[in-house]
Design a protein around this motif. Structure first.
Motif, PDB file in Angstrom:
ATOM      1  N   GLY A 120     -19.136 -23.808  32.819  1.00 44.74           N
ATOM      2  CA  GLY A 120     -18.282 -24.443  33.833  1.00 44.74           C
ATOM      3  C   GLY A 120     -18.949 -25.675  34.408  1.00 44.74           C
ATOM      4  O   GLY A 120     -19.384 -26.573  33.673  1.00 44.74           O
ATOM      5  N   THR A 121     -19.080 -25.708  35.737  1.00 45.77           N
ATOM      6  CA  THR A 121     -19.698 -26.850  36.425  1.00 45.77           C
ATOM      7  C   THR A 121     -21.222 -26.817  36.398  1.00 45.77           C
ATOM      8  O   THR A 121     -21.864 -27.708  36.945  1.00 45.77           O
TER       9      THR A 121
ATOM     10  N   ASN B 163      -9.453 -18.829  37.016  1.00 46.98           N
ATOM     11  CA  ASN B 163     -10.451 -18.460  36.007  1.00 46.98           C
ATOM     12  C   ASN B 163     -11.474 -19.554  35.728  1.00 46.98           C
ATOM     13  O   ASN B 163     -12.467 -19.335  35.061  1.00 46.98           O
TER      14      ASN B 163
ATOM     15  N   LEU C  55     -23.668 -22.024  38.650  1.00 47.29           N
ATOM     16  CA  LEU C  55     -24.377 -20.744  38.538  1.00 47.29           C
ATOM     17  C   LEU C  55     -25.727 -20.952  37.824  1.00 47.29           C
ATOM     18  O   LEU C  55     -26.775 -20.534  38.325  1.00 47.29           O
TER      19      LEU C  55
ATOM     20  N   ALA D  85     -20.393 -19.708  29.457  1.00 46.02           N
ATOM     21  CA  ALA D  85     -19.195 -20.150  30.200  1.00 46.02           C
ATOM     22  C   ALA D  85     -19.712 -20.980  31.365  1.00 46.02           C
ATOM     23  O   ALA D  85     -19.512 -20.659  32.534  1.00 46.02           O
TER      24      ALA D  85
ATOM     25  N   LEU E  38     -14.866 -29.724  33.211  1.00 44.28           N
ATOM     26  CA  LEU E  38     -15.941 -28.915  33.795  1.00 44.28           C
ATOM     27  C   LEU E  38     -17.273 -29.204  33.117  1.00 44.28           C
ATOM     28  O   LEU E  38     -18.311 -29.313  33.776  1.00 44.28           O
TER      29      LEU E  38
ATOM     30  N   GLN F 294     -12.808 -21.297  38.260  1.00 43.87           N
ATOM     31  CA  GLN F 294     -13.491 -21.546  39.527  1.00 43.87           C
ATOM     32  C   GLN F 294     -15.000 -21.530  39.334  1.00 43.87           C
ATOM     33  O   GLN F 294     -15.532 -20.712  38.572  1.00 43.87           O
TER      34      GLN F 294
ATOM     35  N   ASP G 152     -15.181 -23.887  22.136  1.00 39.96           N
ATOM     36  CA  ASP G 152     -14.835 -22.497  22.382  1.00 39.96           C
ATOM     37  C   ASP G 152     -16.107 -21.681  22.115  1.00 39.96           C
ATOM     38  O   ASP G 152     -16.603 -21.665  20.982  1.00 39.96           O
ATOM     39  N   SER G 153     -16.628 -21.032  23.126  1.00 42.92           N
ATOM     40  CA  SER G 153     -17.910 -20.326  22.970  1.00 42.92           C
ATOM     41  C   SER G 153     -17.788 -19.079  22.109  1.00 42.92           C
ATOM     42  O   SER G 153     -18.798 -18.455  21.777  1.00 42.92           O
TER      43      SER G 153
ATOM     44  N   ASP H 287     -18.955 -24.676  27.154  1.00 47.32           N
ATOM     45  CA  ASP H 287     -17.679 -24.435  27.834  1.00 47.32           C
ATOM     46  C   ASP H 287     -16.585 -25.180  27.079  1.00 47.32           C
ATOM     47  O   ASP H 287     -16.822 -26.228  26.485  1.00 47.32           O
ATOM     48  N   VAL H 288     -15.390 -24.627  27.161  1.00 45.71           N
ATOM     49  CA  VAL H 288     -14.269 -25.209  26.424  1.00 45.71           C
ATOM     50  C   VAL H 288     -13.572 -26.316  27.237  1.00 45.71           C
ATOM     51  O   VAL H 288     -12.867 -27.142  26.687  1.00 45.71           O
TER      52      VAL H 288
ATOM     53  N   THR I 130     -18.819 -20.699  40.206  1.00 53.55           N
ATOM     54  CA  THR I 130     -19.462 -19.521  40.806  1.00 53.55           C
ATOM     55  C   THR I 130     -20.188 -19.963  42.070  1.00 53.55           C
ATOM     56  O   THR I 130     -21.059 -20.840  41.997  1.00 53.55           O
TER      57      THR I 130
HETATM   58  N1  SAM Z   1     -20.351 -20.206  36.211  1.00 54.46           N
HETATM   59  C1  SAM Z   1     -19.427 -21.306  36.173  1.00 54.46           C
HETATM   60  C2  SAM Z   1     -19.740 -22.300  37.302  1.00 54.46           C
HETATM   61  O1  SAM Z   1     -20.654 -22.039  38.108  1.00 54.46           O
HETATM   62  O2  SAM Z   1     -19.038 -23.319  37.391  1.00 54.46           O
HETATM   63  C3  SAM Z   1     -17.990 -20.839  36.306  1.00 54.46           C
HETATM   64  C4  SAM Z   1     -17.541 -19.925  35.206  1.00 54.46           C
HETATM   65  S1  SAM Z   1     -15.801 -19.676  35.253  1.00 54.46           S
HETATM   66  C5  SAM Z   1     -15.652 -18.175  36.078  1.00 54.46           C
HETATM   67  C6  SAM Z   1     -15.434 -19.269  33.578  1.00 54.46           C
HETATM   68  C7  SAM Z   1     -15.576 -20.430  32.614  1.00 54.46           C
HETATM   69  O3  SAM Z   1     -15.270 -19.967  31.308  1.00 54.46           O
HETATM   70  C8  SAM Z   1     -14.653 -21.603  32.892  1.00 54.46           C
HETATM   71  O4  SAM Z   1     -15.439 -22.753  33.090  1.00 54.46           O
HETATM   72  C9  SAM Z   1     -13.824 -21.744  31.598  1.00 54.46           C
HETATM   73  O5  SAM Z   1     -13.566 -23.086  31.234  1.00 54.46           O
HETATM   74  C10 SAM Z   1     -14.726 -21.062  30.583  1.00 54.46           C
HETATM   75  N2  SAM Z   1     -14.064 -20.504  29.393  1.00 54.46           N
HETATM   76  C11 SAM Z   1     -12.985 -19.705  29.331  1.00 54.46           C
HETATM   77  N3  SAM Z   1     -12.724 -19.375  28.052  1.00 54.46           N
HETATM   78  C12 SAM Z   1     -13.658 -19.995  27.276  1.00 54.46           C
HETATM   79  C13 SAM Z   1     -13.933 -20.041  25.887  1.00 54.46           C
HETATM   80  N4  SAM Z   1     -13.188 -19.372  25.003  1.00 54.46           N
HETATM   81  N5  SAM Z   1     -14.997 -20.760  25.466  1.00 54.46           N
HETATM   82  C14 SAM Z   1     -15.779 -21.441  26.348  1.00 54.46           C
HETATM   83  N6  SAM Z   1     -15.566 -21.423  27.682  1.00 54.46           N
HETATM   84  C15 SAM Z   1     -14.527 -20.711  28.145  1.00 54.46           C
END
Ligand code: SAM
Length: 325
Positions: free
Chosen positions: A124-125, A91, A128, A122, A152, A93, A173-174, A147-148, A95
């Protein structure tokens, strides 16, 4: 050696040195080496003189100024992929840019204004978001991500800095209240699964009646809370989004709040298996001016290696946009 290979080699070699010397993971070391490269200094004080010299020599051999934003993003993406192979839960990973390229194309087609605010809740890195924005050159952009995950978001920070993409980041936490003014565009690869904080979920219309709510449903609602009326949302959704017991509520919510624009299923070749396959879901938040499209654009994206089919589908998307926008 191509420019991307050259920069990847530098990131990879220096991250590997730091992994050993700091006894940390490759991804943590990648964040450190990216920051060193950006600051043009070795910032880890605990390193020995010899290691600092070794690293400085390597950084000194590469002039960051000669790389384009996309070359930098691709090199960093290769290093992220290498690091993620070793750890990271599914989850979290990144994009891949095959998805980001299609999404960026769609954003540029749907949102035809010269200045816009884009938010990825969200982030992440940041792969996307930066793949998308690197396709919007010439526009005046304000970029936000949250992002939480602390590692990342650090990688997103370093990634955006190296690319010289100004990005405001929030580590939280978003689904909690955000300090983000409403935006024109949301892009988000939704985290899929249950959201553990039931007390916070209770604030949302899309909370589950019993037990934990779906994070992906709450993320859709939260994204809409931070979108201007008439703004667009580009989500990466699991193909089975509308098959759960909670789906009727989501359906009704969307009917009230948005004009659904498009559902674009991505080719299976982009994913590990059919269960992991995703679609791009495009919404427009309702406003007095925004009109519902005559019909929702439904497209199956062919594999990107099939140039003829891709061309055909892009033609279909363009024709739909001409008719509806
Ligand atoms: N688009 C991102 C990238 O290119 O790296 C990847 C997104 S990944 C599928 C989903 C992201 O949601 C993860 O980085 C995870 O840490 C974040 N996430 C999950 N639950 C969250 C929350 N409650 N608040 C903030 N971020 C959250």
């Amino acid at each position: 050696m191509s420019q991307v290979e050259e920069l990847f080699t530098l990131l990879d070699e220096t991250a590997s040195i730091l992994t050993e010397e700091l006894s940390c993971t490759y991804l943590e070391a990648l964040a450190e080496t990216g920051e060193n490269l950006f600051q043009q200094a070795v910032l880890q004080e605990e390193l020995s003189e010899t290691t600092i010299k070794r690293l400085s020599k390597k950084y000194g051999e590469v002039n960051l100024g000669k790389f384009s934003k996309e070359e930098i993003r691709k090199s960093f993406q290769l290093a992220l992929l290498k690091g993620m192979k070793k750890s990271v839960q599914p989850n979290h990973q990144m994009t891949p840019d095959s998805v980001g390229l299609i999404l960026g194309y769609l954003v540029s087609k749907f949102v035809n204004v010269s200045s816009l605010r884009i938010f990825d809740p969200a982030v992440g890195t940041g792969n996307l978001l930066t793949t998308v924005v690197n396709q919007l050159e010439g526009k005046e952009l304000a970029l936000m991500g949250s992002d939480v995950d602390d590692l990342l978001i650090k990688l997103a920070y370093v990634n955006a800095n190296l690319q010289k993409n100004p990005l405001e980041l929030y580590h939280q936490d978003s689904l909690q209240p955000l300090l983000v003014e409403p935006v024109d565009v949301i892009v988000c690869d939704l985290p899929v699964g249950y959201y553990p904080d039931d007390a916070n979920a209770a604030r949302f219309m899309l909370k589950a009646d019993e037990g934990h709510s779906y994070a992906h449903h709450l993320f859709i609602e939260q994204s809409l809370n931070y979108t201007k009326p008439g703004g667009y949302l580009f989500f990466l959704i699991p193909n089975n989004l509308f098959e759960s017991p909670e789906a009727p509520k989501l359906h009704q919510y969307l009917k009230d709040q948005v004009h659904i624009q498009a559902v674009i299923s991505l080719p299976l070749t982009m994913f590990k298996n059919e269960k992991a396959a995703k679609s791009i879901f495009i919404l427009q938040k309702k406003s007095p001016e925004a009109k519902a499209p005559k019909n929702v654009l439904l497209v199956n994206m062919p594999s990107l290696s099939n140039a003829v089919e891709v061309e055909k589908i892009l033609g279909k998307i363009d024709a739909w946009i001409q008719e509806n926008k």
